[in-house]
Design a protein around this motif. Structure first.
Motif, PDB file in Angstrom:
ATOM      1  N   PHE A 106     -31.485  -5.074  35.343  1.00  0.00           N
ATOM      2  CA  PHE A 106     -31.822  -3.653  35.423  1.00  0.00           C
ATOM      3  C   PHE A 106     -31.650  -3.077  34.023  1.00  0.00           C
ATOM      4  CE2 PHE A 106     -27.314  -3.906  35.744  1.00  0.00           C
ATOM      5  CZ  PHE A 106     -26.792  -2.742  35.235  1.00  0.00           C
ATOM      6  N   ALA A 107     -32.220  -1.928  33.785  1.00  0.00           N
ATOM      7  CA  ALA A 107     -32.123  -1.303  32.471  1.00  0.00           C
ATOM      8  C   ALA A 107     -30.811  -0.525  32.382  1.00  0.00           C
ATOM      9  CB  ALA A 107     -33.314  -0.387  32.228  1.00  0.00           C
ATOM     10  N   GLU A 108     -29.798  -1.145  31.766  1.00  0.00           N
ATOM     11  CA  GLU A 108     -28.532  -0.443  31.576  1.00  0.00           C
ATOM     12  C   GLU A 108     -28.773   0.823  30.743  1.00  0.00           C
ATOM     13  OE1 GLU A 108     -25.153  -2.583  30.166  1.00  0.00           O
ATOM     14  OE2 GLU A 108     -25.929  -4.504  30.887  1.00  0.00           O
ATOM     15  N   THR A 109     -28.225   1.926  31.208  1.00  0.00           N
ATOM     16  CA  THR A 109     -28.395   3.205  30.507  1.00  0.00           C
ATOM     17  C   THR A 109     -27.065   3.934  30.604  1.00  0.00           C
ATOM     18  OG1 THR A 109     -30.696   3.221  31.261  1.00  0.00           O
ATOM     19  CG2 THR A 109     -29.851   5.253  30.307  1.00  0.00           C
ATOM     20  N   HIS A 167     -23.510   0.560  21.212  1.00  0.00           N
ATOM     21  CA  HIS A 167     -23.403  -0.893  21.145  1.00  0.00           C
ATOM     22  C   HIS A 167     -23.766  -1.414  19.769  1.00  0.00           C
ATOM     23  CE1 HIS A 167     -22.389  -1.737  25.183  1.00  0.00           C
ATOM     24  NE2 HIS A 167     -23.572  -1.919  25.705  1.00  0.00           N
ATOM     25  N   GLY A 168     -23.062  -2.462  19.361  1.00  0.00           N
ATOM     26  CA  GLY A 168     -23.528  -3.382  18.342  1.00  0.00           C
ATOM     27  C   GLY A 168     -23.570  -4.753  18.969  1.00  0.00           C
ATOM     28  N   ASN A 190     -34.984   0.395  24.942  1.00  0.00           N
ATOM     29  CA  ASN A 190     -35.766   1.595  25.246  1.00  0.00           C
ATOM     30  C   ASN A 190     -37.044   1.185  25.965  1.00  0.00           C
ATOM     31  OD1 ASN A 190     -36.097   4.309  25.421  1.00  0.00           O
ATOM     32  ND2 ASN A 190     -36.692   4.639  23.304  1.00  0.00           N
ATOM     33  N   GLN A 191     -38.223   1.407  25.388  1.00  0.00           N
ATOM     34  CA  GLN A 191     -39.464   1.048  26.077  1.00  0.00           C
ATOM     35  C   GLN A 191     -40.086  -0.233  25.530  1.00  0.00           C
ATOM     36  OE1 GLN A 191     -39.145   3.339  23.768  1.00  0.00           O
ATOM     37  NE2 GLN A 191     -41.046   3.718  22.629  1.00  0.00           N
ATOM     38  N   ASP A 192     -39.378  -0.942  24.633  1.00  0.00           N
ATOM     39  CA  ASP A 192     -39.969  -2.087  23.933  1.00  0.00           C
ATOM     40  C   ASP A 192     -39.301  -3.395  24.324  1.00  0.00           C
ATOM     41  OD1 ASP A 192     -41.486  -0.223  22.392  1.00  0.00           O
ATOM     42  OD2 ASP A 192     -39.733   0.082  21.104  1.00  0.00           O
ATOM     43  N   PHE A 217     -27.074   5.758  25.611  1.00  0.00           N
ATOM     44  CA  PHE A 217     -28.120   5.961  26.609  1.00  0.00           C
ATOM     45  C   PHE A 217     -29.425   5.227  26.317  1.00  0.00           C
ATOM     46  CE2 PHE A 217     -25.389   9.766  26.933  1.00  0.00           C
ATOM     47  CZ  PHE A 217     -24.912   9.558  28.217  1.00  0.00           C
ATOM     48  N   CYS A 218     -29.446   4.343  25.316  1.00  0.00           N
ATOM     49  CA  CYS A 218     -30.644   3.523  25.102  1.00  0.00           C
ATOM     50  C   CYS A 218     -30.761   2.513  26.232  1.00  0.00           C
ATOM     51  CB  CYS A 218     -30.563   2.805  23.761  1.00  0.00           C
ATOM     52  SG  CYS A 218     -31.944   1.676  23.470  1.00  0.00           S
TER      53      CYS A 218
END
Length: 277
Positions: free
Chosen positions: A206-209, A214-215, A228-230, A245-246
């Motif tokens: 799932f898209a963690e948001t 983070h590094g 994000n969207q990429d 929130f990315c």
């Protein structure tokens, strides 16, 4: 299970015949710094360090990631520092990816090798030396410690990944696991640096948001990461830098494990002033 490996940059410069096309990208939500950009001309020198140079791969930026800095240090034989940190409220995590070093914190000496982890509290007196015959390379993560009335600062920790059993993520059958150097329930800590491992084919499904920054430095393997969207391809030696929130997810590509060193800020209220107060 095979022994873990740790990618470390060695510098140099690409040949004049090389094409300029690369995977480096900086957006308003994330950055990807691929291993090919870790050249000699982007290293930094720091005060009171000898025979040492640093790739600065993250630093606080207003409107982006604001909590931490991350360096990859390269220290030659006999090099190091008797005054490595110049900010008294900075805490640190060191993680060794190549060679051996001697770390002394508050008068106690520790020998560290590949896979070695050290947590250094704010205000601690410490020194670091390369006492071997080869180069040592390590990650140095720094954060201004957020003190809380009633909580003491954490104590020094010096550990090695090889001595810690990874924690399997729930409902993953062991294909996704996290090596934790700090007890997640210890609220004295305001940052965690862990190692995340995916077996070939493992996914973040799932898209963690989330609010944590983070590094992510890829130690081993390769994957396709959703940022994000990429969708971007990453491999050992690449660094991903994510603001809060990315959205993020990944597929591990194989043929071996995909592993990365992960930073995140934790366990503190959000400051209710712009810029963190």
């Amino acid at each position: 299970m095979s022994s873990p490996s740790y990618y470390a940059p060695t510098g140099g410069l690409p040949p004049q015949t090389r094409l300029l096309t690369d995977r480096a990208v900086f957006t308003d939500a994330y950055a990807v710094i691929p291993k090919g950009t870790f050249s000699d001309i982007v290293t930094s020198l720091l005060p009171f360090w000898e025979k040492s140079r640093f790739w600065v791969i993250a630093r606080p930026l207003s409107g982006f990631a604001e909590t931490f800095s991350q360096y990859i240090a390269e220290v030659g034989p006999g090099g190091g520092s008797d005054r490595p940190e110049t900010e008294p409220e900075a805490e640190a995590v060191l993680f060794v990816v190549e060679g051996r070093l001697s770390l002394t914190v508050e008068g106690t000496a520790h020998e560290m090798s590949e896979g070695g982890y050290a947590y250094i509290p704010p205000g601690a007196e410490w020194t670091l030396r390369n006492t071997g015959s080869g180069v040592v390379r390590f990650h140095w993560l720094r954060k201004r410690y957020q003190r809380v009335d009633g909580l003491d600062a954490p104590e020094v920790l010096v550990l090695n990944e090889r001595d810690i059993a990874p924690t399997e993520m729930p409902d993953t059958g062991g294909v996704w696991a996290t090596t934790r150097f700090v007890d997640p329930g210890d609220l004295r800590h305001d940052m965690h640096v862990t190692i995340v491992t995916f077996q070939p084919g493992g996914v973040i499904p799932f898209a963690e948001t989330h609010v944590m920054e983070h590094g992510l430095y890829v130690l081993e393997g390769k994957a396709v990461y959703r940022l994000n969207q990429d969708w971007v391809e990453v491999e050992a030696g690449d660094f991903m830098w994510l603001r809060a929130f990315c959205p993020q997810a990944c597929y591990a590509g194989g043929p071996g494990p995909f592993r990365y060193l992960l930073y995140k800020d934790v366990n503190r209220h959000v400051p209710l002033t712009l810029g963190g107060g």
